[in-house]
Write a protein that holds these residues in place. Sequence first.
Motif, PDB file in Angstrom:
ATOM      1  N   PRO A 235       0.812  -1.229   0.000  1.00 21.13           N
ATOM      2  CA  PRO A 235       0.000   0.000   0.000  1.00 21.13           C
ATOM      3  C   PRO A 235       0.839   1.269   0.000  1.00 21.13           C
ATOM      4  O   PRO A 235       0.511   2.241  -0.698  1.00 21.13           O
ATOM      5  CB  PRO A 235      -0.820  -0.111   1.292  1.00 21.13           C
ATOM      6  N   LEU A 236       1.949   1.252   0.742  1.00 22.35           N
ATOM      7  CA  LEU A 236       2.814   2.421   0.776  1.00 22.35           C
ATOM      8  C   LEU A 236       3.443   2.667  -0.594  1.00 22.35           C
ATOM      9  O   LEU A 236       3.585   3.814  -1.031  1.00 22.35           O
ATOM     10  CB  LEU A 236       3.905   2.237   1.838  1.00 22.35           C
ATOM     11  N   GLY A 237       3.815   1.581  -1.272  1.00 26.66           N
ATOM     12  CA  GLY A 237       4.365   1.719  -2.618  1.00 26.66           C
ATOM     13  C   GLY A 237       3.352   2.321  -3.582  1.00 26.66           C
ATOM     14  O   GLY A 237       3.695   3.163  -4.417  1.00 26.66           O
ATOM     15  N   LEU A 238       2.090   1.910  -3.452  1.00 27.00           N
ATOM     16  CA  LEU A 238       1.034   2.467  -4.312  1.00 27.00           C
ATOM     17  C   LEU A 238       0.820   3.949  -4.016  1.00 27.00           C
ATOM     18  O   LEU A 238       0.582   4.744  -4.927  1.00 27.00           O
ATOM     19  CB  LEU A 238      -0.268   1.683  -4.113  1.00 27.00           C
ATOM     20  N   ILE A 239       0.932   4.302  -2.734  1.00 30.64           N
ATOM     21  CA  ILE A 239       0.806   5.717  -2.367  1.00 30.64           C
ATOM     22  C   ILE A 239       1.950   6.524  -2.977  1.00 30.64           C
ATOM     23  O   ILE A 239       1.743   7.606  -3.539  1.00 30.64           O
ATOM     24  CB  ILE A 239       0.789   5.875  -0.828  1.00 30.64           C
ATOM     25  N   MET A 240       3.171   5.979  -2.888  1.00 33.74           N
ATOM     26  CA  MET A 240       4.326   6.659  -3.477  1.00 33.74           C
ATOM     27  C   MET A 240       4.156   6.820  -4.984  1.00 33.74           C
ATOM     28  O   MET A 240       4.518   7.845  -5.556  1.00 33.74           O
ATOM     29  CB  MET A 240       5.609   5.879  -3.180  1.00 33.74           C
ATOM     30  N   LEU A 241       3.572   5.795  -5.617  1.00 31.50           N
ATOM     31  CA  LEU A 241       3.326   5.871  -7.056  1.00 31.50           C
ATOM     32  C   LEU A 241       2.309   6.969  -7.366  1.00 31.50           C
ATOM     33  O   LEU A 241       2.447   7.712  -8.354  1.00 31.50           O
ATOM     34  CB  LEU A 241       2.818   4.519  -7.558  1.00 31.50           C
TER      35      LEU A 241
ATOM     36  N   GLN B  63       3.043  14.668  -8.749  1.00 27.89           N
ATOM     37  CA  GLN B  63       4.112  15.644  -8.984  1.00 27.89           C
ATOM     38  C   GLN B  63       4.305  15.894 -10.483  1.00 27.89           C
ATOM     39  O   GLN B  63       4.402  17.037 -10.932  1.00 27.89           O
ATOM     40  CB  GLN B  63       5.425  15.142  -8.378  1.00 27.89           C
ATOM     41  N   ILE B  64       4.333  14.815 -11.249  1.00 23.19           N
ATOM     42  CA  ILE B  64       4.520  14.953 -12.694  1.00 23.19           C
ATOM     43  C   ILE B  64       3.293  15.615 -13.324  1.00 23.19           C
ATOM     44  O   ILE B  64       3.407  16.431 -14.242  1.00 23.19           O
ATOM     45  CB  ILE B  64       4.811  13.583 -13.321  1.00 23.19           C
TER      46      ILE B  64
ATOM     47  N   ARG C  87      11.340  15.312  -8.808  1.00 20.53           N
ATOM     48  CA  ARG C  87      10.843  14.769  -7.536  1.00 20.53           C
ATOM     49  C   ARG C  87       9.872  13.620  -7.788  1.00 20.53           C
ATOM     50  O   ARG C  87       9.873  12.625  -7.059  1.00 20.53           O
ATOM     51  CB  ARG C  87      10.171  15.877  -6.731  1.00 20.53           C
ATOM     52  N   GLY C  88       9.068  13.740  -8.835  1.00 20.74           N
ATOM     53  CA  GLY C  88       8.169  12.653  -9.186  1.00 20.74           C
ATOM     54  C   GLY C  88       8.919  11.389  -9.555  1.00 20.74           C
ATOM     55  O   GLY C  88       8.518  10.281  -9.184  1.00 20.74           O
ATOM     56  N   ILE C  89      10.025  11.529 -10.278  1.00 18.95           N
ATOM     57  CA  ILE C  89      10.831  10.370 -10.666  1.00 18.95           C
ATOM     58  C   ILE C  89      11.407   9.679  -9.433  1.00 18.95           C
ATOM     59  O   ILE C  89      11.436   8.446  -9.339  1.00 18.95           O
ATOM     60  CB  ILE C  89      11.955  10.794 -11.627  1.00 18.95           C
ATOM     61  N   VAL C  90      11.863  10.474  -8.458  1.00 21.38           N
ATOM     62  CA  VAL C  90      12.411   9.883  -7.233  1.00 21.38           C
ATOM     63  C   VAL C  90      11.321   9.122  -6.483  1.00 21.38           C
ATOM     64  O   VAL C  90      11.546   8.007  -5.992  1.00 21.38           O
ATOM     65  CB  VAL C  90      13.033  10.968  -6.336  1.00 21.38           C
ATOM     66  N   PHE C  91      10.130   9.706  -6.374  1.00 21.12           N
ATOM     67  CA  PHE C  91       9.027   9.002  -5.716  1.00 21.12           C
ATOM     68  C   PHE C  91       8.681   7.718  -6.468  1.00 21.12           C
ATOM     69  O   PHE C  91       8.345   6.700  -5.850  1.00 21.12           O
ATOM     70  CB  PHE C  91       7.799   9.907  -5.614  1.00 21.12           C
ATOM     71  N   ALA C  92       8.745   7.752  -7.801  1.00 17.95           N
ATOM     72  CA  ALA C  92       8.481   6.552  -8.585  1.00 17.95           C
ATOM     73  C   ALA C  92       9.518   5.469  -8.284  1.00 17.95           C
ATOM     74  O   ALA C  92       9.184   4.278  -8.176  1.00 17.95           O
ATOM     75  CB  ALA C  92       8.485   6.884 -10.076  1.00 17.95           C
ATOM     76  N   ALA C  93      10.774   5.886  -8.136  1.00 12.33           N
ATOM     77  CA  ALA C  93      11.832   4.927  -7.811  1.00 12.33           C
ATOM     78  C   ALA C  93      11.605   4.319  -6.428  1.00 12.33           C
ATOM     79  O   ALA C  93      11.810   3.110  -6.222  1.00 12.33           O
ATOM     80  CB  ALA C  93      13.196   5.612  -7.874  1.00 12.33           C
ATOM     81  N   ILE C  94      11.182   5.134  -5.470  1.00 16.23           N
ATOM     82  CA  ILE C  94      10.874   4.615  -4.133  1.00 16.23           C
ATOM     83  C   ILE C  94       9.716   3.632  -4.209  1.00 16.23           C
ATOM     84  O   ILE C  94       9.722   2.585  -3.549  1.00 16.23           O
ATOM     85  CB  ILE C  94      10.552   5.773  -3.167  1.00 16.23           C
ATOM     86  N   ALA C  95       8.713   3.950  -5.047  1.00 17.18           N
ATOM     87  CA  ALA C  95       7.586   3.038  -5.226  1.00 17.18           C
ATOM     88  C   ALA C  95       8.049   1.704  -5.796  1.00 17.18           C
ATOM     89  O   ALA C  95       7.583   0.637  -5.368  1.00 17.18           O
ATOM     90  CB  ALA C  95       6.548   3.682  -6.157  1.00 17.18           C
ATOM     91  N   VAL C  96       8.972   1.738  -6.752  1.00 14.35           N
ATOM     92  CA  VAL C  96       9.511   0.500  -7.334  1.00 14.35           C
ATOM     93  C   VAL C  96      10.186  -0.338  -6.253  1.00 14.35           C
ATOM     94  O   VAL C  96       9.989  -1.567  -6.176  1.00 14.35           O
ATOM     95  CB  VAL C  96      10.502   0.826  -8.467  1.00 14.35           C
TER      96      VAL C  96
END
Length: 272
Positions: free
Chosen positions: A150-156, A162-163, A196-205
């Motif tokens: 769920p946290l990963g989905l939130i980060m996504l 952001q994007i 910043r959106g790309i970094v959040f996407a990487a954290i989601a991955v």
Amino acid sequence: MSTVIVRDHRDAIEKGARLGYLARAAIFIVIGFFAFRTAFAGGDTISEREAISEIIATPFGSISLVLLVIALPAFAIWRLVQAVLDADGYGTSFKGLATRAGRLVSAFAYSFLAVYVGSILFGVSVGGSGGGSQILERWAQVFGPWLTIPLGLIMLGVAGSQIGKAYTGSFLRFVSLPPAQAAWMTIVCRMGLVARGIVFAAIAVLLLTGASRWNAAHPPGLEDGLEEIGSWPYGWLLLSATGAGLIAFGIYAIILARYGHIRSPDISSALK
């Protein structure tokens, strides 16, 4: 008499928020610089805490430390006002509540950074040996892996937000840019939000593909996200672009500090 008091607390919140945006700018510029340097010259990416350590290691470190001790709690309070009192007018729609929830998470994140900076100033340890931390880690061993998805989905979702803000330009309603500089400032702001959106996407991955490696006590952060980007195909190129983008995000924070619309609601009335 009461009108003056209300005006004073609104002014104090506004000034604190602007100072907080400057502190945020310094942190992201340092993180972006290290990410950019890592892509070309090696070394390591750094976290928010390590960025703060780099800031206070400068010749003006003592002054910077005192300013951070003031600015980070002030920014956390502003984020709390945005979340709870809806200072930005997002309303109670699903999207509005999700945005305000993000502001609340940000308030907690900057509160933790404020405690960390205060511990440096006053020489107090905030290590993980306390009972509260042990309870969190034991709880995380049982439930943490279940929460990473769920946290990963939130980060996504945050990454997409952001994007999306960069693409639609919705962030522009919160700033009054000077006409002569509006064009380049808008480009810089868009770059910063995308990075910043790309970094959040990487954290989601990281969260979605490695649930067994992460738990609620030790979730991946900015540093881990940047390292993940560096491991992708053409990672050095993506990491350098993201680092430059995070520097742009720091400049965006400076723009918000100077030209942002910061209108605190009447807290006294809201609490009645």
